[in-house]
Write an enzyme that holds these catalytic residues in place. Sequence first.
Site, PDB file in Angstrom:
ATOM      1  N   GLY A 157       0.788  -1.229   0.000  1.00  0.00           N
ATOM      2  CA  GLY A 157       0.000   0.000   0.000  1.00  0.00           C
ATOM      3  C   GLY A 157       0.815   1.271   0.000  1.00  0.00           C
ATOM      4  O   GLY A 157       1.960   1.289  -0.439  1.00  0.00           O
ATOM      5  N   SER A 158       0.214   2.344   0.532  1.00  0.00           N
ATOM      6  CA  SER A 158       0.796   3.679   0.464  1.00  0.00           C
ATOM      7  C   SER A 158       2.063   3.798   1.294  1.00  0.00           C
ATOM      8  O   SER A 158       2.171   3.220   2.385  1.00  0.00           O
ATOM      9  CB  SER A 158      -0.222   4.696   0.966  1.00  0.00           C
ATOM     10  OG  SER A 158       0.421   5.927   1.212  1.00  0.00           O
TER      11      SER A 158
END
Lengths: 380, 128
Positions: free
Chosen positions: B61-62
């Site tokens: 993810g981020s």
Amino acid sequence: MFLTKQEEKILDGELGPIKAKAMRILATLGDIFDADKLIPIDSVQVSGVSYKTIGDAGLSFLEDWSHAKVVVETRMNPAGMDLINWKEMGISEDFANKQLRIIDALTSMGIQKSCTCTPYHAGLIPAKGSHIAWSESSAVVFANSILGAMTNREGGPSALSAALIGKTPNYGMHLERNRVGEILFEVDFDLTDFDFSLLGYYIGKYAQNKIPIISGIKKANQIQLKSLGAGAAASGGIPLFMIKNITPEFRIIEKPERIHVDHEELISIQEDLTNCDRPNIISFGCPHCSLEEIEEIIQKNKTNKEIWICTTKQAKEKIKAVPSNIKIFSDTCMVVAPVEKLGIECLATDSTKSAHYSQTLSQIKTILKPREELLNDIKG
Amino acid sequence: MILKGKSIVPGKVKARSLVSTTPISFLGDVDPDKGTIVDKQNALYGQSIAGKVFVFPLGKGSTVGSYVIYQLKKNQKAPIALINAEAEAIVAVGAIISDIPMVQGIDIDKIPNNKEVYVNASEGYLKL
């Protein structure tokens, strides 16, 4: 990864605990990605500037690191608001206070308050063959593919660490052997300005983590190439593309896989990224508009709808007469501004990148159309 | 049993394990104020990672996830150690900025959930 004696001393705390951590981040990333050593860099562009994207977690981290100093020229990515005219955007006091604290923390580290995804429109043009550590995805692809500089797609903390140390691990896009086109996209029709953005998005979607080569483009200006790269970096994380006579180091493998690009498929991307029909605003400047683009927008503006243009501070300062339906904002963009909290439910744009992130990150609806069509839109 | 890996952040700690068999995105999957797993797809939904030897395959993810780990630490809700199977930048950076002992390259299938684990992250091994 090999560290020099001096680098090891920094790791052991000779320059204080924050630089020690920055060095540990670079050394660890070097180990993870099989770098042989750290190499000096000429400039850094730090992402993770908007309060919308990094939140309280990022704010508290940056404030804790704010007394360390960068050692190379470092610029900021766009913030979540125009740093001066934020009230005009409808930004809340709370958001503005926290955003300004982030900017203060970064500024006190010696980072220039030039918040843009196009540092190359704001006087920072890295030399061909130079090593840099940039993080905004469209700036990375522009620097690698058009300017011939060498950078990986850095994250916020890794770019910040590179800025504090002045070095980056030598892997990925810093090595000539990885800067080779592997998958060929064949275009056999003339591209409009808008097509460049669609083509970029298409390539990012189908390149499968390979470096794309594009054939059939004989001529393209920097604005078109900026759109192409931004689209490709948004849909597929592309760090570099190869176009003959445009990319300074055109290098490709012997028999690349070939994909024929149909104009119909580009139009289907436009349809996929359009899911509303009455825009609250028309937005340009993803990536940031150059001064010339703004002058052209103002000249061709026939619509009665509200237009927001995002650009660099330098360009904004040079524009004197602005029509009443146009607002020009600097330091920010519609990807990292809290658009979903500004009463914007339907955003019209000419940028695949802007439409993509508006739908995914901000969860609002979008209209994707060519700039000329949006400027001529005079329906109620 | 001794499991060997590679040290990312040094430190020696002992605590109970919390094992996720799926990758973790700290931004979105974990509540930074409470230290609980808020991803409903995860089998550990609702459980707290605070004070645990948190074991999972890798981060995803981020990149803002690194900052979320930092925020967990400031809120005193962070894991006491991070154990990963695969090398990945988001969690490694998060552990470094937050001073959380971390080892990666561990065969995590051999670690049962809720068992006391000694982590020697300085030398890069675990003892069950």
